[in-house]
Design a protein around this motif. Sequence first.
Motif, PDB file in Angstrom:
ATOM      1  N   LEU A  42      13.060   7.903  -2.061  1.00 34.38           N
ATOM      2  CA  LEU A  42      12.510   8.101  -2.769  1.00 34.38           C
ATOM      3  C   LEU A  42      13.330   6.451  -3.471  1.00 34.38           C
ATOM      4  CD1 LEU A  42      12.108   9.219  -5.830  1.00 34.38           C
ATOM      5  CD2 LEU A  42      14.423  10.046  -6.118  1.00 34.38           C
ATOM      6  N   ASP A  43      12.937   5.898  -3.663  1.00 28.41           N
ATOM      7  CA  ASP A  43      13.915   4.047  -4.407  1.00 28.41           C
ATOM      8  C   ASP A  43      13.609   4.055  -5.281  1.00 28.41           C
ATOM      9  OD1 ASP A  43      13.421   1.896  -2.988  1.00 28.41           O
ATOM     10  OD2 ASP A  43      12.356   1.082  -4.621  1.00 28.41           O
ATOM     11  N   GLU A  44      13.809   4.079  -6.549  1.00 24.73           N
ATOM     12  CA  GLU A  44      14.577   4.328  -7.487  1.00 24.73           C
ATOM     13  C   GLU A  44      13.975   4.680  -8.841  1.00 24.73           C
ATOM     14  OE1 GLU A  44      14.063  -0.680  -8.282  1.00 24.73           O
ATOM     15  OE2 GLU A  44      11.830  -0.204  -8.072  1.00 24.73           O
ATOM     16  N   PHE A  45      14.741   4.382  -9.438  1.00 32.09           N
ATOM     17  CA  PHE A  45      14.147   5.043 -10.542  1.00 32.09           C
ATOM     18  C   PHE A  45      13.826   4.391 -11.839  1.00 32.09           C
ATOM     19  CE2 PHE A  45      17.802   7.765  -9.626  1.00 32.09           C
ATOM     20  CZ  PHE A  45      16.670   9.209  -9.529  1.00 32.09           C
ATOM     21  N   GLY A  46      12.313   3.157 -12.036  1.00 36.30           N
ATOM     22  CA  GLY A  46      11.617   2.713 -13.362  1.00 36.30           C
ATOM     23  C   GLY A  46      11.973   3.091 -14.741  1.00 36.30           C
ATOM     24  N   ALA A  47      11.503   2.506 -15.588  1.00 37.86           N
ATOM     25  CA  ALA A  47      11.804   2.594 -16.798  1.00 37.86           C
ATOM     26  C   ALA A  47      10.376   3.842 -16.779  1.00 37.86           C
ATOM     27  CB  ALA A  47      10.526   1.417 -17.235  1.00 37.86           C
ATOM     28  N   SER A  77       8.749   5.406 -14.216  1.00 39.28           N
ATOM     29  CA  SER A  77       8.345   6.362 -13.512  1.00 39.28           C
ATOM     30  C   SER A  77       9.289   6.254 -12.316  1.00 39.28           C
ATOM     31  CB  SER A  77       7.078   5.717 -12.299  1.00 39.28           C
ATOM     32  OG  SER A  77       7.349   4.602 -12.136  1.00 39.28           O
ATOM     33  N   VAL A  78       9.403   7.279 -11.704  1.00 42.13           N
ATOM     34  CA  VAL A  78      10.843   7.834 -10.512  1.00 42.13           C
ATOM     35  C   VAL A  78       9.529   6.253  -9.197  1.00 42.13           C
ATOM     36  CG1 VAL A  78      11.413   9.305  -9.518  1.00 42.13           C
ATOM     37  CG2 VAL A  78      11.190   9.550 -11.289  1.00 42.13           C
ATOM     38  N   ASN A  79       9.889   6.019  -8.431  1.00 41.09           N
ATOM     39  CA  ASN A  79       8.922   5.094  -7.627  1.00 41.09           C
ATOM     40  C   ASN A  79       9.457   5.612  -6.313  1.00 41.09           C
ATOM     41  OD1 ASN A  79       8.214   3.581  -9.646  1.00 41.09           O
ATOM     42  ND2 ASN A  79      10.052   2.273  -9.854  1.00 41.09           N
ATOM     43  N   ILE A  80       8.609   5.470  -5.720  1.00 41.85           N
ATOM     44  CA  ILE A  80       8.500   5.986  -4.373  1.00 41.85           C
ATOM     45  C   ILE A  80       8.309   5.243  -3.278  1.00 41.85           C
ATOM     46  CG2 ILE A  80       7.822   7.507  -2.593  1.00 41.85           C
ATOM     47  CD1 ILE A  80       7.173   9.911  -4.261  1.00 41.85           C
ATOM     48  N   LEU A  81       8.983   4.386  -2.647  1.00 39.33           N
ATOM     49  CA  LEU A  81       8.347   3.582  -1.736  1.00 39.33           C
ATOM     50  C   LEU A  81       7.731   3.640   0.036  1.00 39.33           C
ATOM     51  CD1 LEU A  81       9.251   0.546  -1.002  1.00 39.33           C
ATOM     52  CD2 LEU A  81      11.290   0.965   0.539  1.00 39.33           C
ATOM     53  N   VAL A  82       6.919   3.045  -0.275  1.00 38.04           N
ATOM     54  CA  VAL A  82       6.096   3.056   0.971  1.00 38.04           C
ATOM     55  C   VAL A  82       5.747   1.608   1.819  1.00 38.04           C
ATOM     56  CG1 VAL A  82       3.583   4.249   1.486  1.00 38.04           C
ATOM     57  CG2 VAL A  82       4.703   5.043   0.186  1.00 38.04           C
ATOM     58  N   ILE A  83       6.470   2.047   3.055  1.00 40.91           N
ATOM     59  CA  ILE A  83       6.374   1.013   4.130  1.00 40.91           C
ATOM     60  C   ILE A  83       5.517   1.627   5.598  1.00 40.91           C
ATOM     61  CG2 ILE A  83       7.163  -0.885   6.032  1.00 40.91           C
ATOM     62  CD1 ILE A  83       9.502  -0.121   3.490  1.00 40.91           C
ATOM     63  N   TYR A  84       4.551   1.392   5.912  1.00 39.71           N
ATOM     64  CA  TYR A  84       4.022   1.472   6.857  1.00 39.71           C
ATOM     65  C   TYR A  84       3.018   0.569   7.882  1.00 39.71           C
ATOM     66  CZ  TYR A  84      -0.772   1.662   4.830  1.00 39.71           C
ATOM     67  OH  TYR A  84      -1.399   1.230   4.161  1.00 39.71           O
ATOM     68  N   PHE A  85       2.719   0.573   8.522  1.00 36.24           N
ATOM     69  CA  PHE A  85       2.833  -0.367   9.897  1.00 36.24           C
ATOM     70  C   PHE A  85       0.844  -0.056  10.694  1.00 36.24           C
ATOM     71  CE2 PHE A  85       7.322  -0.588  10.360  1.00 36.24           C
ATOM     72  CZ  PHE A  85       7.244  -2.001   9.377  1.00 36.24           C
ATOM     73  N   ARG A 139       2.230  -5.424   8.551  1.00 33.90           N
ATOM     74  CA  ARG A 139       3.082  -4.388   7.832  1.00 33.90           C
ATOM     75  C   ARG A 139       2.097  -4.628   6.258  1.00 33.90           C
ATOM     76  NH1 ARG A 139       9.131  -5.485   5.263  1.00 33.90           N
ATOM     77  NH2 ARG A 139       7.618  -6.887   3.968  1.00 33.90           N
ATOM     78  N   VAL A 140       2.580  -2.557   6.074  1.00 31.40           N
ATOM     79  CA  VAL A 140       2.096  -2.826   4.704  1.00 31.40           C
ATOM     80  C   VAL A 140       3.105  -2.412   3.346  1.00 31.40           C
ATOM     81  CG1 VAL A 140      -0.006  -1.461   2.678  1.00 31.40           C
ATOM     82  CG2 VAL A 140      -0.423  -2.119   5.011  1.00 31.40           C
ATOM     83  N   LYS A 141       3.621  -2.634   2.323  1.00 33.65           N
ATOM     84  CA  LYS A 141       4.344  -2.544   1.679  1.00 33.65           C
ATOM     85  C   LYS A 141       4.016  -2.315   0.370  1.00 33.65           C
ATOM     86  CE  LYS A 141       9.371  -3.277   0.390  1.00 33.65           C
ATOM     87  NZ  LYS A 141      10.343  -4.687   1.046  1.00 33.65           N
ATOM     88  N   PHE A 142       4.121  -1.087  -0.956  1.00 36.78           N
ATOM     89  CA  PHE A 142       3.733  -0.934  -1.532  1.00 36.78           C
ATOM     90  C   PHE A 142       5.219   0.500  -2.512  1.00 36.78           C
ATOM     91  CE2 PHE A 142       0.726   2.066   0.326  1.00 36.78           C
ATOM     92  CZ  PHE A 142       1.009   3.022  -0.795  1.00 36.78           C
ATOM     93  N   SER A 143       5.380   0.427  -3.793  1.00 42.58           N
ATOM     94  CA  SER A 143       5.992   1.595  -4.229  1.00 42.58           C
ATOM     95  C   SER A 143       4.428   2.347  -4.966  1.00 42.58           C
ATOM     96  CB  SER A 143       6.560   1.432  -5.365  1.00 42.58           C
ATOM     97  OG  SER A 143       7.971   0.669  -4.573  1.00 42.58           O
ATOM     98  N   VAL A 144       5.009   3.929  -5.157  1.00 40.46           N
ATOM     99  CA  VAL A 144       4.056   4.812  -6.004  1.00 40.46           C
ATOM    100  C   VAL A 144       4.819   5.291  -7.309  1.00 40.46           C
ATOM    101  CG1 VAL A 144       2.949   6.953  -5.771  1.00 40.46           C
ATOM    102  CG2 VAL A 144       2.703   5.196  -4.068  1.00 40.46           C
ATOM    103  N   ILE A 174      -3.126   8.986   0.175  1.00 41.11           N
ATOM    104  CA  ILE A 174      -1.969   9.049  -0.786  1.00 41.11           C
ATOM    105  C   ILE A 174      -2.331   9.571  -2.512  1.00 41.11           C
ATOM    106  CG2 ILE A 174      -0.103   7.988  -2.253  1.00 41.11           C
ATOM    107  CD1 ILE A 174      -0.005   6.197   0.514  1.00 41.11           C
ATOM    108  N   TYR A 175      -3.221   8.928  -3.329  1.00 40.54           N
ATOM    109  CA  TYR A 175      -4.307   9.388  -4.184  1.00 40.54           C
ATOM    110  C   TYR A 175      -3.903  11.532  -4.053  1.00 40.54           C
ATOM    111  CZ  TYR A 175      -6.929   9.430  -8.432  1.00 40.54           C
ATOM    112  OH  TYR A 175      -8.071   9.644  -9.524  1.00 40.54           O
TER     113      TYR A 175
END
Length: 391
Positions: free
Chosen positions: A321-326, A328-336, A280-285, A356-357
């Motif tokens: 769309l995961d959360e509103f950060g200080a 940025s608007v954080n997008i959660l990305v999870i893939y395998f 699994r790979v998990k991170f936020s953009v 993604i870039y």
Amino acid sequence: MNLDFLQQELWGNSLMVYLRFAVILVLALLLKKYITAIFTRLFFTVFKKFSADYYGQQFKELLLRPIEGLIVTIFFYVAFNQLSTSFDKLILFKRMKPVKEAGQEVASRLVTLMDLVDHLFFLFLIFYFILLLSRIIDFVIMVLLHKATEEHDRGRQQIYPLLKDVLKVVVWGFGFFTVLGVIFHVNVAALIAGLGVGGIAIAFAAKESLENLLASFMVMIDKPFTIGDWIKVNGVEGIIEKVGFRSTRIRSFDKSMVSLPNRKLIDSNLENFSERGMRRVKFSVGAIYGLSQETLENTISAIKNVILKTEGTMGQPIVHLDEFGASSVNILVIYFVSAAPETDFGSVKEKVNFGIYEAMYQHARGFAFPTQLSIDGSDVNEVVPPAATQE
């Protein structure tokens, strides 16, 4: 041509003998490569049915040194035998023992230079013969490993290297005891019996080595992993490359080689990530504030398409769309990513990141980063009244 001068004697041998000695040595040096090539081809015809034609070069490289050594040893022994008459007269030392009747010491055995030549001949003959058997074992296991790799049989890929080590230990052990018996005239049977008596002391001295050896067999029986599996044990994470007598070699993801004692593999908690089939790979953009809902939805859709089109990924990615950060608007990305040995995890992750870039700059005006804004107007001060401050 008058060759009578060759019958003249020098140091106990005729010149003809010295000439034969020199001719044999020269022939050994000149013909060793040709004779070795002939014997190598003859040997390969025996193993050709077992292997394929493209193994011929590897077979030649493996057997070149032992066969060449055997040929040179035999030629040199035949050459030195031409001078046996002189060598038998050259006494290196005498082994003496007291004779009770006479009360004197007499020579019980004379060790001549020819005796030394005989012993050296048998020593080199046994050494190169055992080396030849060892190289044949290397070749057979190499072919079996290649076939197991082509058939993707990781079980055989794991057991063949250990089998090779066991066979080579047996072969070299046989050679060692043969040298003791033939050359040094040691009673091998009595020596082995004595080793049985002293086996307890040896076992205590080699306690850790024996533990690792037994652990290697336990790994083969229990099969917690096979060659090519991705594991994590004792803080070490990487791909299994070889299971040996004493240790297991693990190739970490930074390409360093780690040798872990086998007993630690069975004493520690071991995670086999290959058994779950994926990683699994998990991170936020972070996207900038002010984007419309449609823009954010298009960005999320583009990120999903990037992951789905990248070879090596598995299943449906999770992008939302995961959360509103200080900042940025954080997008959660999870893939395998597939955990198969042929899949390069780092390469797959890099391709996804590049995709993604580009998607962020195409649909979301790039990435958010921490910013500060200057707001015009007076500061809010409800603690100290302005009049009190002026006083």
